[in-house]
Design a protein around this motif. Structure first.
Motif, PDB file in Angstrom:
ATOM      1  N   THR A  28       0.849  -1.189   0.000  1.00 18.95           N
ATOM      2  CA  THR A  28       0.000   0.000   0.000  1.00 18.95           C
ATOM      3  C   THR A  28       0.882   1.234   0.000  1.00 18.95           C
ATOM      4  N   ALA A  59      -3.412  -3.496  -1.358  1.00 20.50           N
ATOM      5  CA  ALA A  59      -4.708  -3.634  -0.709  1.00 20.50           C
ATOM      6  C   ALA A  59      -5.706  -2.632  -1.266  1.00 20.50           C
ATOM      7  N   THR A  61      -9.900  -1.537  -1.412  1.00 17.75           N
ATOM      8  CA  THR A  61     -11.114  -1.736  -0.614  1.00 17.75           C
ATOM      9  C   THR A  61     -12.309  -2.112  -1.492  1.00 17.75           C
ATOM     10  N   THR A  68      -9.203   2.140   4.699  1.00 15.06           N
ATOM     11  CA  THR A  68      -8.373   2.335   5.885  1.00 15.06           C
ATOM     12  C   THR A  68      -7.860   3.770   6.002  1.00 15.06           C
ATOM     13  N   GLN A 101      -5.002  -7.473  -4.337  1.00  9.85           N
ATOM     14  CA  GLN A 101      -5.402  -7.823  -2.965  1.00  9.85           C
ATOM     15  C   GLN A 101      -6.676  -7.065  -2.582  1.00  9.85           C
ATOM     16  N   GLN A 103      -8.980  -5.830   0.425  1.00 13.91           N
ATOM     17  CA  GLN A 103      -8.838  -5.578   1.858  1.00 13.91           C
ATOM     18  C   GLN A 103      -9.969  -4.701   2.397  1.00 13.91           C
ATOM     19  N   HIS A 175      -7.488 -10.646   1.684  1.00 13.84           N
ATOM     20  CA  HIS A 175      -6.581 -10.211   2.762  1.00 13.84           C
ATOM     21  C   HIS A 175      -7.185 -10.587   4.108  1.00 13.84           C
ATOM     22  N   SER A 176      -6.643 -11.658   4.689  1.00 20.97           N
ATOM     23  CA  SER A 176      -7.115 -12.093   6.008  1.00 20.97           C
ATOM     24  C   SER A 176      -5.977 -11.985   7.018  1.00 20.97           C
ATOM     25  N   HIS A 180      -6.660  -6.579   9.737  1.00 26.68           N
ATOM     26  CA  HIS A 180      -7.807  -5.963   9.070  1.00 26.68           C
ATOM     27  C   HIS A 180      -9.063  -6.816   9.303  1.00 26.68           C
TER      28      HIS A 180
END
Ligand SMILES: Cc1cc2nc3c(=O)[nH]c(=O)nc-3n(C[C@H](O)[C@H](O)[C@H](O)COP(=O)(O)O)c2cc1C
Length: 380
Positions: A28, A59, A61, A68, A101, A103, A175-176, A180
């Protein structure tokens, strides 16, 4: 499981033929436009790193409330997808492959950034300040997700995955990791639910499993990876049962036929690492997290990761500072250091698109990086 420790030898990821065993880890960099659309700077940045073979894009969204920080990337509107298409086309033209990714920040978010109250498994705030357009602010108490929120969020991940593939990505990474939203469901200190999503490890893994299933249904399991960070305390996470939690998760994921499982801080000496390697039948990407970023240390770390049973090796900061990392490792040439840690997360082309290649600068001659991995994933 791989047989080689030669990380420069060709490799495969499902139907993708890769030129070597290295992968660019998601990074990021907060260079998107205000609405989360990738900028022109990003097109250049990723195209210059196409020799990574496989890039896992930063990442992004899947909905507004999951954002974030300011200027992170998103993938929930047509405009976002159009912006990402410019990136994937440039990377493909330069010979690379790219996953994205996905996230959701959960409690790692702020109303001053999104205009919305963050959501999380339980109303437990991040025990840290959080960066907003107005500077650092105390975290707010997130709203506990209802059953309806859970359904909607799962659907948002699936829709984001569809958009990502339509924008030219070869697949997506769920993304686990790194504290997050999905990790907040996994960990006991952030998940205090008493419904089917909280309590035992089998219940806490349910949200990650449902998101992954929905994403796999949307775009095909062979286009889906999952990133986990067992034992990580980033973003205020505390797992009391890492050694049983992740085997419970892997037991569910292993049936799905996914493209890969990606381990942050893959530590071959950890009990969870050995258990996951033994239980996971598919491709395992190990991200070793090196304390020293010299040519020698990266070479040694990549070999050790493959010797410990990883199939591919993900590297973050080495690719950040070296667009031609693979060439440098092949030649044994010195690596650029990370010049300014502040510019990792803020700025324009500075500290982003101005790292020299061997061609543009001769050997940089500096092989010691002061990068501190402990603070890096705050924005991850
Ligand atoms: C600037 C920066 C941004 C990052 N962004 C992400 C991210 O978007 N998603 C993620 O899972 N991890 C993120 N990370 C973590 C990296 O993917 C990687 O796990 C970490 O840097 C350790 O690997 P390395 O030692 O090769 O750099 C970030 C790290 C840094 C330094």
């Amino acid at each position: 499981m791989t047989q080689t420790t030669d990380f420069l030898a060709p490799a495969r990821l499902g139907r993708l033929a890769l030129p070597h065993h290295l992968v660019m880890a998601p990074l990021t960099r907060n260079r998107a436009e205000a609405d989360g659309t990738p900028s022109s700077l990003m097109v250049t940045h990723y195209a210059e790193r196409a020799s990574a073979g496989l890039i896992i894009g930063e990442a992004s969204t899947p909905n507004a409330v999951g954002q974030t920080y300011p200027n992170i990337t998103a993938i929930h509107t047509d405009r976002h997808a159009d912006g990402w298409r410019r990136v994937t086309e440039a990377v493909r033209a330069a010979g690379g492959h790219m996953f994205l990714q996905l996230q959701h920040g959960g409690r790692v978010s702020h109303p001053e950034t999104t205009g919305l109250t963050p959501v999380a498994p339980s109303p437990v705030p991040l025990p840290e300040t959080i960066f907003t357009p107005g500077g650092h602010r105390p975290a707010v108490v997130p709203r506990e997700m209802t059953a309806d929120d859970i359904r909607t969020t799962v659907a948002d991940f699936a829709a984001a995955a569809r958009r990502a593939v339509a924008a030219g990505f070869e697949g997506v990474e769920v993304h686990s990791a790194n504290g997050h939203l999905l990790h907040q469901f996994l960990a006991g200190n952030t998940n205090r639910r008493t419904d089917a999503y909280g309590g035992s490890p089998e219940r806490r893994v349910r949200f990650t499993v449902e998101v992954t299933e929905a994403v796999a249904d949307a775009i095909g399991a062979d286009r889906v990876g999952v990133r986990i960070s067992p034992g990580s305390t980033v973003n205020g996470i505390q797992e009391d049962d890492t050694d049983v939690l992740y085997p419970a998760l892997v037991a569910r994921l292993r049936e799905m036929g996914l493209a890969y499982l990606h381990l942050v801080h893959a530590d071959p000496d950890a009990a969870w690492y050995r258990r996951i390697r033994a239980d996971w039948p598919g491709v395992l990407i190990g991200n070793p997290v090196l304390s020293e970023l010299t040519t020698e240390a990266v070479t040694r770390g990549a070999r050790e990761m493959l010797a410990a049973g990883a199939d591919l090796v993900a590297l973050g900061r080495p690719f950040l500072a070296n667009p031609d990392l693979v060439t440098r490792l092949r030649l044994g040439a010195p690596l650029n250091p990370i010049r300014d840690r502040y510019l990792m997360y803020v700025g324009g082309a500075d500290g982003y698109n101005d790292y020299p290649t061997l061609d543009t600068a001769g050997t940089a001659g500096i092989s010691d990086c002061a990068g501190d991995p402990s603070s890096a994933p705050r924005a991850a």
